[in-house]
Every structure is written in C-alpha cells, then in structure tokens.
Design a protein around this motif. Structure first.
Motif, short mmCIF file in Angstrom:
data_model
loop_
_atom_site.label_atom_id
_atom_site.label_comp_id
_atom_site.label_asym_id
_atom_site.label_seq_id
_atom_site.Cartn_x
_atom_site.Cartn_y
_atom_site.Cartn_z
N GLU A 125 -6.33 2.23 7.11
CA GLU A 125 -6.24 3.66 6.78
C GLU A 125 -5.62 3.89 5.40
O GLU A 125 -5.98 4.84 4.71
N LEU A 126 -4.70 3.01 5.01
CA LEU A 126 -4.05 3.13 3.70
C LEU A 126 -4.91 2.57 2.57
O LEU A 126 -4.52 2.63 1.40
N GLY A 127 -6.07 2.01 2.91
CA GLY A 127 -6.99 1.52 1.89
C GLY A 127 -6.94 0.03 1.63
O GLY A 127 -7.48 -0.46 0.64
N GLY A 128 -6.29 -0.72 2.52
CA GLY A 128 -6.21 -2.17 2.35
C GLY A 128 -7.56 -2.84 2.54
O GLY A 128 -8.36 -2.42 3.38
N ARG A 129 -7.81 -3.85 1.73
CA ARG A 129 -9.08 -4.60 1.81
C ARG A 129 -8.89 -5.90 2.58
O ARG A 129 -7.85 -6.53 2.50
N ILE A 130 -9.95 -6.27 3.31
CA ILE A 130 -9.96 -7.54 4.02
C ILE A 130 -11.21 -8.30 3.60
O ILE A 130 -12.32 -7.76 3.61
N ILE A 131 -10.97 -9.55 3.22
CA ILE A 131 -12.06 -10.43 2.83
C ILE A 131 -12.08 -11.61 3.80
O ILE A 131 -11.05 -12.22 4.05
N LEU A 133 0.82 -1.21 0.00
CA LEU A 133 0.00 0.00 0.00
C LEU A 133 0.86 1.26 0.00
O LEU A 133 0.58 2.21 -0.73
N SER A 134 1.91 1.26 0.80
CA SER A 134 2.76 2.46 0.89
C SER A 134 3.56 2.68 -0.39
O SER A 134 4.05 3.78 -0.63
N ALA A 156 -3.97 -3.60 -2.11
CA ALA A 156 -3.68 -4.80 -1.33
C ALA A 156 -4.96 -5.38 -0.76
O ALA A 156 -5.84 -4.64 -0.30
N SER A 157 -5.06 -6.70 -0.83
CA SER A 157 -6.19 -7.43 -0.26
C SER A 157 -5.65 -8.61 0.54
O SER A 157 -4.75 -9.30 0.09
N LEU A 158 -6.23 -8.80 1.72
CA LEU A 158 -5.91 -9.96 2.55
C LEU A 158 -7.18 -10.81 2.62
O LEU A 158 -8.24 -10.33 3.02
#
Length: 139
Positions: free
Chosen positions: A90-96, A28-29, A34-36
């Motif tokens: 906060e950086l916009g990472g997605r979690i599924i 992300l940085s 990014a997705s987890l």
C-alpha cells in the motif's frame, strides 16, 4: 527524506522476513523508495500460503521457538507478516521475484502470490534497482 532502499531477501527464515518487511516499511514511511528482491529461500515465502511458513534462524527447537517468539511478538503488538506485506504494498513498495531461482527450484509463477510481485528478473534487474540506492542490504 528521499533515496532508495533495496534489500535482497535471500533467507526464508521467519525473523529475517520480518526484518526485511519492517525495514522496507520504515524506508517507505520516511519518504524513500523501497524494493525487495526475493531470491532462493526468501522466494519460498512468496508462495501462496508460504509467508509465515519459515523457521526461525536461531532457536527454532522443532517449532517451539517459533511459537514462543510468535507469542511474544503478539504481546508486543508486532503486526503479522501478512499485514506488514499489505502495508508495504500500500505504501508503494516493490517486490521483485528472481527468475533464476524460480528455474533452479522449479517454482512456477502460478505458485506465487502474483498480486505482490511487481517484476520478475535476474541479477541485471537487481543491479538496475540497486545502482542508485542509498541503502542496500542482504538479508
């Protein structure tokens, strides 16, 4: 840099959760998406109060290894998992969260930290996320 990193978080081991979040935050940085995708024992870490509950993958030694590694991480100024998760979101990472795992392991949505979860899905959701990814990892 553009592109996408997708990580399957299968393990609930503390050191592996750290790895997934550190890599996700790094992507992300660097301007990537990014997705987890949390599944099986990794999904346990999304339970309320569960993020830091996992054992170490090696040298757990009835909790003593976890305590020693925690002490060394603090000395090296490694952020706690809660902070890494907060930064990731906060950086916009997605979690599924894997719905199939929820069903198999009897996990109810209300047991999870819903504020972290962007989507609930099965293998099709993961494939959709990963099909155009430049980096895919299984942790």
């Amino acid at each position: 840099m553009s592109g996408k990193t997708v990580i399957v978080v299968h393990s609930g081991d503390l050191d592996k959760i750290y790895s997934a979040l550190i890599i996700g935050n790094g992507a992300l940085s660097m301007g990537m998406e990014a997705s987890l995708y949390f599944t099986f024992w990794g999904l346990q870490r999304l339970k309320k109060g569960g993020l830091e509950k996992g054992p170490l993958s090696k040298m757990h030694m009835l909790g003593l290894g976890k305590w020693m590694v925690g002490k060394r991480m603090k000395k090296a100024n490694v952020a706690p998992l809660e902070k890494l998760m907060e930064d990731y979101k906060e950086l916009g990472g997605r979690i599924i969260a894997c719905e199939m795992t929820m069903e198999i392991m009897g996990i109810k949505p209300e047991e999870l930290r819903r504020e972290w979860i962007d989507d609930y899905g099965a293998v099709g959701t993961y494939i959709h996320e990963a099909k155009d990814a430049s980096i895919t990892l299984f942790i």
